[in-house]
Scaffold this active site. Structure first.
Site, PDB file in Angstrom:
ATOM      1  N   TYR A 101       0.844  -1.200   0.000  1.00  0.00           N
ATOM      2  CA  TYR A 101       0.000   0.000   0.000  1.00  0.00           C
ATOM      3  C   TYR A 101       0.875   1.244   0.000  1.00  0.00           C
ATOM      4  O   TYR A 101       1.980   1.238   0.560  1.00  0.00           O
ATOM      5  CB  TYR A 101      -0.837   0.072   1.283  1.00  0.00           C
ATOM      6  CG  TYR A 101      -2.031  -0.845   1.347  1.00  0.00           C
ATOM      7  CD1 TYR A 101      -3.225  -0.505   0.724  1.00  0.00           C
ATOM      8  CD2 TYR A 101      -1.969  -2.034   2.051  1.00  0.00           C
ATOM      9  CE1 TYR A 101      -4.333  -1.327   0.817  1.00  0.00           C
ATOM     10  CE2 TYR A 101      -3.071  -2.868   2.135  1.00  0.00           C
ATOM     11  CZ  TYR A 101      -4.250  -2.508   1.517  1.00  0.00           C
ATOM     12  OH  TYR A 101      -5.342  -3.332   1.605  1.00  0.00           O
ATOM     13  N   TYR A 154      -0.265  -9.700   1.321  1.00  0.00           N
ATOM     14  CA  TYR A 154       0.772  -8.956   2.048  1.00  0.00           C
ATOM     15  C   TYR A 154       0.891  -9.429   3.497  1.00  0.00           C
ATOM     16  O   TYR A 154      -0.068  -9.929   4.080  1.00  0.00           O
ATOM     17  CB  TYR A 154       0.511  -7.444   1.981  1.00  0.00           C
ATOM     18  CG  TYR A 154      -0.796  -6.951   2.552  1.00  0.00           C
ATOM     19  CD1 TYR A 154      -0.972  -6.768   3.916  1.00  0.00           C
ATOM     20  CD2 TYR A 154      -1.853  -6.635   1.710  1.00  0.00           C
ATOM     21  CE1 TYR A 154      -2.172  -6.280   4.434  1.00  0.00           C
ATOM     22  CE2 TYR A 154      -3.059  -6.161   2.206  1.00  0.00           C
ATOM     23  CZ  TYR A 154      -3.203  -5.986   3.573  1.00  0.00           C
ATOM     24  OH  TYR A 154      -4.389  -5.518   4.074  1.00  0.00           O
ATOM     25  N   ARG A 177      -2.137 -11.669   4.621  1.00  0.00           N
ATOM     26  CA  ARG A 177      -3.522 -11.443   4.242  1.00  0.00           C
ATOM     27  C   ARG A 177      -3.769 -11.985   2.837  1.00  0.00           C
ATOM     28  O   ARG A 177      -2.993 -11.704   1.920  1.00  0.00           O
ATOM     29  CB  ARG A 177      -3.870  -9.941   4.215  1.00  0.00           C
ATOM     30  CG  ARG A 177      -3.761  -9.157   5.496  1.00  0.00           C
ATOM     31  CD  ARG A 177      -4.912  -9.320   6.486  1.00  0.00           C
ATOM     32  NE  ARG A 177      -6.113 -10.011   6.030  1.00  0.00           N
ATOM     33  CZ  ARG A 177      -7.175  -9.424   5.500  1.00  0.00           C
ATOM     34  NH1 ARG A 177      -7.244  -8.126   5.365  1.00  0.00           N
ATOM     35  NH2 ARG A 177      -8.220 -10.132   5.138  1.00  0.00           N
ATOM     36  N   HIS A 202      -7.096  -8.984  -1.473  1.00  0.00           N
ATOM     37  CA  HIS A 202      -8.451  -8.464  -1.256  1.00  0.00           C
ATOM     38  C   HIS A 202      -8.531  -7.016  -1.712  1.00  0.00           C
ATOM     39  O   HIS A 202      -7.518  -6.321  -1.801  1.00  0.00           O
ATOM     40  CB  HIS A 202      -8.836  -8.553   0.229  1.00  0.00           C
ATOM     41  CG  HIS A 202      -7.894  -7.789   1.114  1.00  0.00           C
ATOM     42  ND1 HIS A 202      -6.721  -8.320   1.570  1.00  0.00           N
ATOM     43  CD2 HIS A 202      -7.936  -6.520   1.593  1.00  0.00           C
ATOM     44  CE1 HIS A 202      -6.082  -7.421   2.298  1.00  0.00           C
ATOM     45  NE2 HIS A 202      -6.796  -6.314   2.327  1.00  0.00           N
ATOM     46  N   HIS A 232     -10.689  -3.556  -0.561  1.00  0.00           N
ATOM     47  CA  HIS A 232     -11.607  -2.963   0.414  1.00  0.00           C
ATOM     48  C   HIS A 232     -12.691  -2.198  -0.340  1.00  0.00           C
ATOM     49  O   HIS A 232     -12.402  -1.472  -1.289  1.00  0.00           O
ATOM     50  CB  HIS A 232     -10.861  -1.990   1.323  1.00  0.00           C
ATOM     51  CG  HIS A 232      -9.784  -2.654   2.144  1.00  0.00           C
ATOM     52  ND1 HIS A 232      -9.996  -3.075   3.438  1.00  0.00           N
ATOM     53  CD2 HIS A 232      -8.506  -2.967   1.851  1.00  0.00           C
ATOM     54  CE1 HIS A 232      -8.872  -3.623   3.900  1.00  0.00           C
ATOM     55  NE2 HIS A 232      -7.948  -3.566   2.949  1.00  0.00           N
TER      56      HIS A 232
END
Ligand code: FE2
Length: 286
Positions: free
Chosen positions: A155, A194, A204, A207, A209
């Site tokens: 991110y 990540y 994780r 995905h 959000h």
């Protein structure tokens, strides 16, 4: 003609930036807490909590689809509400609530591959679906926002310093408005998995959000969309905090070949249902 002298300020600034670069990406091994549990211990906790939830439901208790106080998801212990919600003035909230944009939504904002000069790295994908109420009726003209990691699982965020590359052509945020039939559609790149330090070797699943805004920030609902067949599902206490298997499956998009764009992208379908027996699980306390 005088010869140009080295600019000491510039040199000093350069040295500082070198120091910053040297200290920015601390090795994950130094950031990890020494008392973190192993994946085996976390997985056993997940199994035990699912079994306890199944026993409670078998005894007639009707559980919320998710235990938002889900101990294997360690940071949820500090993050979830422990007291009754405070009543607030919704209009006051609007003054300081975060927002992705300051003006009306433009069509280009639903294409996360067009936000920079170059092409993003990774597998291009489209995701399309409908926003529905409990009766299956489409919800038109609703703001849908997404945010995601890049293809390497990174991110753009100061707290995300794990050693995967940033992509200068990926910001990872987009928004759109549902059409008259409740459809939304985004073009983006498939995010990577990540690490997230919940326990040793915690990863994780990939995905995206999603936020559904409603008519104001106090109505905002937040959830996550996952990808079919992800091998990380059983290891991830975040998705496993949804204890009902059918509810977990509703968070997983379907690969839809008819939505794939020839020579361009892979297509996924994912409907969001706001309430009722087929509701999409929504994160509590947002
Ligand atoms: Fe995430």
């Amino acid at each position: 003609m005088t010869q140009a002298q080295p600019d000491p300020q510039g040199e000093e600034a350069f040295s500082s930036s070198v120091v910053l670069e040297q200290t920015a990406a601390a090795p994950e091994s130094l950031l990890a807490s020494p008392d973190q549990l192993t994946q085996r211990e976390i997985t056993q906790e997940i199994v035990d909590y699912h079994a306890a939830a199944a026993r409670r439901e078998a005894a007639g208790e009707r559980l919320n689809m998710s235990l938002h106080d889900f101990p294997p998801y360690r940071s949820s212990l500090l993050r979830h509400p422990t007291k009754n919600p405070e009543l607030v003035d919704p209009e006051t909230i609007e003054l300081w609530s975060p927002a992705f944009g300051q003006r009306d939504v433009a069509a280009i904002e639903s294409d996360l591959t067009l936000q920079h000069i170059g092409e993003p790295q990774g597998e291009r994908m489209t995701v399309e679906g409908r926003l529905l109420d409990s009766w299956g009726r489409p919800l038109a003209n609703q703001l849908v926002e997404i945010w995601q990691a890049n293809a390497a699982g990174r991110y753009i965020h100061q707290r995300d310093q794990h050693p995967a590359p940033l992509d200068p052509n990926v910001t990872g945020a987009g928004r759109t408005i549902t059409d008259d039939n409740g459809f939304y559609k985004f073009t983006t790149i498939k995010p990577g998995a990540y690490p997230w330090k919940n326990h040793v070797n915690a990863w994780r699943p990939a995905h995206i959000h999603f936020s559904i805004f409603g008519t104001g920030f106090t109505q905002r609902l937040v959830t996550q969309m996952y990808f079919p067949g992800d091998p990380l599902f059983p290891y991830d206490p975040s998705i496993q905090s949804v204890t009902d298997d059918a509810a977990r499956q509703r968070l997983v998009a379907t690969y839809d070949h008819s939505l794939s764009v020839p020579e361009f992208s892979m297509g996924y379908h994912w409907d969001i249902v706001l309430d009722g027996p087929h509701a999409t699980w929504i994160e509590e306390g947002r």
